[in-house]
Design an enzyme around this catalytic site. Sequence first.
Site, PDB file in Angstrom:
ATOM      1  N   LYS A  71      55.402   9.035  31.245  1.00 36.37           N
ATOM      2  CA  LYS A  71      56.587   9.629  31.862  1.00 36.37           C
ATOM      3  C   LYS A  71      57.298   8.619  32.771  1.00 36.37           C
ATOM      4  O   LYS A  71      56.763   7.542  33.065  1.00 36.37           O
ATOM      5  CB  LYS A  71      56.160  10.889  32.632  1.00 36.37           C
ATOM      6  CG  LYS A  71      55.579  11.982  31.715  1.00 36.37           C
ATOM      7  CD  LYS A  71      55.237  13.242  32.503  1.00 36.37           C
ATOM      8  CE  LYS A  71      54.676  14.315  31.572  1.00 36.37           C
ATOM      9  NZ  LYS A  71      54.407  15.588  32.299  1.00 36.37           N
TER      10      LYS A  71
ATOM     11  N   TYR B  69      60.321  19.972  25.178  1.00 34.73           N
ATOM     12  CA  TYR B  69      59.714  20.973  26.070  1.00 34.73           C
ATOM     13  C   TYR B  69      60.200  22.389  25.773  1.00 34.73           C
ATOM     14  O   TYR B  69      60.244  23.227  26.674  1.00 34.73           O
ATOM     15  CB  TYR B  69      59.975  20.604  27.524  1.00 34.73           C
ATOM     16  CG  TYR B  69      59.019  19.564  28.083  1.00 34.73           C
ATOM     17  CD1 TYR B  69      57.629  19.751  28.014  1.00 34.73           C
ATOM     18  CD2 TYR B  69      59.485  18.403  28.697  1.00 34.73           C
ATOM     19  CE1 TYR B  69      56.742  18.815  28.524  1.00 34.73           C
ATOM     20  CE2 TYR B  69      58.603  17.456  29.213  1.00 34.73           C
ATOM     21  CZ  TYR B  69      57.229  17.676  29.136  1.00 34.73           C
ATOM     22  OH  TYR B  69      56.353  16.747  29.657  1.00 34.73           O
TER      23      TYR B  69
ATOM     24  N   PHE C 162      59.758  26.169  36.534  1.00 36.18           N
ATOM     25  CA  PHE C 162      59.809  24.722  36.736  1.00 36.18           C
ATOM     26  C   PHE C 162      60.614  23.983  35.661  1.00 36.18           C
ATOM     27  O   PHE C 162      60.711  22.761  35.690  1.00 36.18           O
ATOM     28  CB  PHE C 162      58.382  24.145  36.793  1.00 36.18           C
ATOM     29  CG  PHE C 162      57.556  24.419  35.550  1.00 36.18           C
ATOM     30  CD1 PHE C 162      57.664  23.619  34.421  1.00 36.18           C
ATOM     31  CD2 PHE C 162      56.659  25.481  35.525  1.00 36.18           C
ATOM     32  CE1 PHE C 162      56.905  23.866  33.288  1.00 36.18           C
ATOM     33  CE2 PHE C 162      55.895  25.742  34.389  1.00 36.18           C
ATOM     34  CZ  PHE C 162      56.021  24.924  33.267  1.00 36.18           C
TER      35      PHE C 162
ATOM     36  N   ARG D 251      43.679  14.318  25.526  1.00 33.93           N
ATOM     37  CA  ARG D 251      43.844  15.304  26.596  1.00 33.93           C
ATOM     38  C   ARG D 251      42.753  15.125  27.655  1.00 33.93           C
ATOM     39  O   ARG D 251      43.010  15.234  28.848  1.00 33.93           O
ATOM     40  CB  ARG D 251      43.802  16.731  26.028  1.00 33.93           C
ATOM     41  CG  ARG D 251      44.994  17.103  25.168  1.00 33.93           C
ATOM     42  CD  ARG D 251      46.265  17.348  25.949  1.00 33.93           C
ATOM     43  NE  ARG D 251      46.197  18.512  26.795  1.00 33.93           N
ATOM     44  CZ  ARG D 251      47.252  18.996  27.461  1.00 33.93           C
ATOM     45  NH1 ARG D 251      48.443  18.392  27.367  1.00 33.93           N
ATOM     46  NH2 ARG D 251      47.127  20.047  28.224  1.00 33.93           N
TER      47      ARG D 251
ATOM     48  N   ARG E 187      45.370  11.029  35.234  1.00 33.03           N
ATOM     49  CA  ARG E 187      45.932  11.781  36.358  1.00 33.03           C
ATOM     50  C   ARG E 187      44.970  11.764  37.550  1.00 33.03           C
ATOM     51  O   ARG E 187      45.397  11.617  38.702  1.00 33.03           O
ATOM     52  CB  ARG E 187      46.251  13.214  35.925  1.00 33.03           C
ATOM     53  CG  ARG E 187      47.455  13.292  34.977  1.00 33.03           C
ATOM     54  CD  ARG E 187      47.607  14.681  34.390  1.00 33.03           C
ATOM     55  NE  ARG E 187      48.818  14.819  33.573  1.00 33.03           N
ATOM     56  CZ  ARG E 187      49.073  15.867  32.796  1.00 33.03           C
ATOM     57  NH1 ARG E 187      48.203  16.869  32.731  1.00 33.03           N
ATOM     58  NH2 ARG E 187      50.191  15.922  32.089  1.00 33.03           N
TER      59      ARG E 187
ATOM     60  N   ASN F 137      53.312  13.426  36.898  1.00 27.04           N
ATOM     61  CA  ASN F 137      51.899  13.316  36.517  1.00 27.04           C
ATOM     62  C   ASN F 137      51.666  12.308  35.397  1.00 27.04           C
ATOM     63  O   ASN F 137      50.704  12.410  34.645  1.00 27.04           O
ATOM     64  CB  ASN F 137      51.328  14.700  36.202  1.00 27.04           C
ATOM     65  CG  ASN F 137      52.093  15.408  35.116  1.00 27.04           C
ATOM     66  OD1 ASN F 137      52.941  14.815  34.451  1.00 27.04           O
ATOM     67  ND2 ASN F 137      51.801  16.678  34.909  1.00 27.04           N
TER      68      ASN F 137
ATOM     69  N   HIS G 172      52.236  12.638  29.259  1.00 27.06           N
ATOM     70  CA  HIS G 172      52.229  13.836  28.421  1.00 27.06           C
ATOM     71  C   HIS G 172      51.383  13.553  27.186  1.00 27.06           C
ATOM     72  O   HIS G 172      51.444  12.454  26.632  1.00 27.06           O
ATOM     73  CB  HIS G 172      53.657  14.190  27.961  1.00 27.06           C
ATOM     74  CG  HIS G 172      53.654  15.089  26.768  1.00 27.06           C
ATOM     75  ND1 HIS G 172      53.480  16.448  26.862  1.00 27.06           N
ATOM     76  CD2 HIS G 172      53.730  14.810  25.436  1.00 27.06           C
ATOM     77  CE1 HIS G 172      53.460  16.968  25.637  1.00 27.06           C
ATOM     78  NE2 HIS G 172      53.622  15.997  24.761  1.00 27.06           N
TER      79      HIS G 172
ATOM     80  N   GLU H  14      55.581  17.108  17.503  1.00 27.49           N
ATOM     81  CA  GLU H  14      56.119  16.070  18.388  1.00 27.49           C
ATOM     82  C   GLU H  14      56.276  14.733  17.652  1.00 27.49           C
ATOM     83  O   GLU H  14      57.248  14.013  17.876  1.00 27.49           O
ATOM     84  CB  GLU H  14      55.232  15.946  19.634  1.00 27.49           C
ATOM     85  CG  GLU H  14      55.348  17.210  20.501  1.00 27.49           C
ATOM     86  CD  GLU H  14      54.318  17.308  21.619  1.00 27.49           C
ATOM     87  OE1 GLU H  14      53.669  16.294  21.947  1.00 27.49           O
ATOM     88  OE2 GLU H  14      54.158  18.422  22.162  1.00 27.49           O
TER      89      GLU H  14
END
Length: 138
Positions: free
Chosen positions: A9, A49, A57, A85, A102, A112, A115, A126
Site C-alpha cells: 500500500k 475494494y 471506513f 495472509r 503488520r 497497514n 493487502h 484480483e
Amino acid sequence: MERTFIMIKPDGVERRLVGEIIRRFENRGFDIIALKMLTMSRDLAEKHYEAHKGKPFYAALLEFITSGPVVAMVLQAENAVTLARQMMGALNPLDAAPGTIRGDFTTDTRKNLIHGADCPEAARREIALWFPELALDS
Ligand code: GTP
Ligand code: MG
C-alpha cells in the site's frame, strides 16, 4: 501451485519497505510471477475494494489507497493465499503477531502496509482485475 495477489500500500512505498516486504516473500519461497508499480485510479480502487462499499471506513479507505503509488504483484507457492495472509498479519493491530509484516512494522488499522487476497476466489478475481494478461493461466 497456487497464485495470490499482493499489494504493498502507499504507506509501504512511502516508508521504503518495498524491498523488505518482497524479501520476506522471496525468502519464504514464493515466486514472483508479475509485478508493477502504479497509483490507483478511483475506478480501480472501487473495483478492487467493491466488497467494502457502504462500510463506514470505505471513503477513508479509497482516499488512502489512491493517495500514492502501490506495488502490485502476483506470487506463487503451494497454498500461496493462506501463507501470504499469515505472513501479512491480522487487521487488528492487537492481533497482528510479531514476525508478521503488520506485526513488525505498523500499529495502524488503515495504514497497514499490505493487502493480500483473502481466499482463492478473491485471488482469481484480483489477478484478473490487475493483471488481465495472466488471468487465463491462473
Ligand atoms: P486488505 O488486505 O487490505 O483487504 O486487509 P484485510 O483483508 O486484513 O482487511 P479487510 O479486507 O477487512 O479491510 C480492508 C481494508 O480496509 C483494511 O486493510 C483497512 O485498510 C481498511 N479497514 C478495514 N476495517 C477497518 C476499520 O474498521 N477501520 C478503518 N479505518 N479501516 C478499516
Ligand atoms: Mg481484505
